[in-house]
Design a protein around this motif. Sequence first.
Motif, PDB file in Angstrom:
ATOM      1  N   THR A 172       0.823  -1.215   0.000  1.00  0.00           N
ATOM      2  CA  THR A 172       0.000   0.000   0.000  1.00  0.00           C
ATOM      3  C   THR A 172       0.858   1.267   0.000  1.00  0.00           C
ATOM      4  O   THR A 172       0.993   1.964   1.004  1.00  0.00           O
ATOM      5  CB  THR A 172      -0.971   0.024   1.196  1.00  0.00           C
ATOM      6  N   ILE A 173       1.447   1.565  -1.144  1.00  0.00           N
ATOM      7  CA  ILE A 173       2.273   2.763  -1.300  1.00  0.00           C
ATOM      8  C   ILE A 173       1.362   3.888  -1.788  1.00  0.00           C
ATOM      9  O   ILE A 173       1.023   3.967  -2.979  1.00  0.00           O
ATOM     10  CB  ILE A 173       3.425   2.509  -2.288  1.00  0.00           C
ATOM     11  N   HIS A 174       0.953   4.748  -0.889  1.00  0.00           N
ATOM     12  CA  HIS A 174      -0.041   5.772  -1.203  1.00  0.00           C
ATOM     13  C   HIS A 174       0.431   7.155  -0.742  1.00  0.00           C
ATOM     14  O   HIS A 174       0.994   7.900  -1.531  1.00  0.00           O
ATOM     15  CB  HIS A 174      -1.387   5.399  -0.576  1.00  0.00           C
ATOM     16  N   ASP A 175       0.219   7.477   0.503  1.00  0.00           N
ATOM     17  CA  ASP A 175       0.442   8.835   0.991  1.00  0.00           C
ATOM     18  C   ASP A 175       1.916   9.063   1.336  1.00  0.00           C
ATOM     19  O   ASP A 175       2.478   8.361   2.182  1.00  0.00           O
ATOM     20  CB  ASP A 175      -0.427   9.066   2.226  1.00  0.00           C
ATOM     21  N   PRO A 176       2.576  10.060   0.694  1.00  0.00           N
ATOM     22  CA  PRO A 176       4.002  10.294   0.989  1.00  0.00           C
ATOM     23  C   PRO A 176       4.265  10.683   2.442  1.00  0.00           C
ATOM     24  O   PRO A 176       5.368  10.480   2.946  1.00  0.00           O
ATOM     25  CB  PRO A 176       4.372  11.437   0.035  1.00  0.00           C
TER      26      PRO A 176
END
Length: 410
Positions: free
Chosen positions: A298-302
Amino acid sequence: MNLSSIIEKKDKYTKYIVDEITYICKNIAKRDPGSEGEKAACEYIAEVLKKDCGCDRVTIESFEENPGSFYGWITIDIILCLLSVILIHFVPLVSMLLLILSFVILFLQFGLYKKLVDFLFAKKTGHNVTAIKSCKGEVKRRIFFNGHVDATWEWPVNYLLGGVGFDIHIFLGIGSLLYYLVLSVIAVCSGHAFSGVEGTLQKCALWGLILIPFVVALLFMWNKKRIVDGANDNLTGCYMGIALMKALQDEGIELEDTEIGVIITGSEEAGLRGAFAWTEAHKGEFRDVPTFIYSYDTIHDPKYLMTNYKDLNGTVPSDKDVSDLFMESAEQLGIPCIHGQVPFPGGATDNAAFNKAGFRSTGVTGLNHKLERYYHTRLDSYDNLNEEGIAGCFAVSAKVLENFVNGAKQ
């Protein structure tokens, strides 16, 4: 080795990742654990790894699993609880034992992802992909990038109420079990039966009936009829390594003494079953040279890019050198990265399975552990990807590879 040319093109490869995720979500069937959609996605990605990434060894492996058990244990616990609520008035000892059993199931099946009740559920076949690109010379080190290709059943409460409502929903249900367990223990220890007794314990048991709807409501924690797209969770994780390998291929960069590969696991959403199957199938392999595994989820919000130094509800340590290398690479690029862990009741990522089997691994996530509405809901779609978050993680991953090839942390 210097991979600055790839890092500078992070936006180009972010677009590639977004386009590939969009294609899979639109053209391949839903990818619940052990499904034909999961298998089809594995087959598609295997072709991408062969044709676009230059992998000379690509295998698809199958494994048996019982995916219904991952949420099915909740139904078992609800039944045990309802029986105990009745029996506490007549046989407190049996009530207490049933409630203890319910907590044992919760702890083993979810807390540790054991296969305690798996045998009670239907068998299915899951699939994993392992792809490796050989180096030009003698192998001195090896690095894998991992992501899970399956998607989960929707969590309706999180979709309707968000993470706070979802957490309240879960804790009220578990709290109700604990409430009746305490009452039954008091009844057993005091030597009192409830039947025919007008006392404090009986009144507490009757007042506790107010909590029962919260227990029954746990049956609606997941919707078996709706499978989410799983664009963020976890096609972003799958394509982090794939995009990096494609970038190497596009740039004509061949590694001299480092093997690079991708592990695509199935059925993570069924309790890391694909990763556990992979570690069993590859037991004793990849021990010849230092081998690092980076497991993305889940690579989403920096803002929440995180290296997870512990996993599986905070019970399994990640490899410190593998973790530190990601943190140091992020710092070198000036990209914020949190030193964190997967907390209870956050579950686990495939990283936990690799570490439990003795592989050197860490987990990388990019989500708020205080759940947001897209997590495990229909909002986890290809039109809800965060390109900034993907680009930052891709850049750090390329820097990790550069540092690893140059001999860091081995």
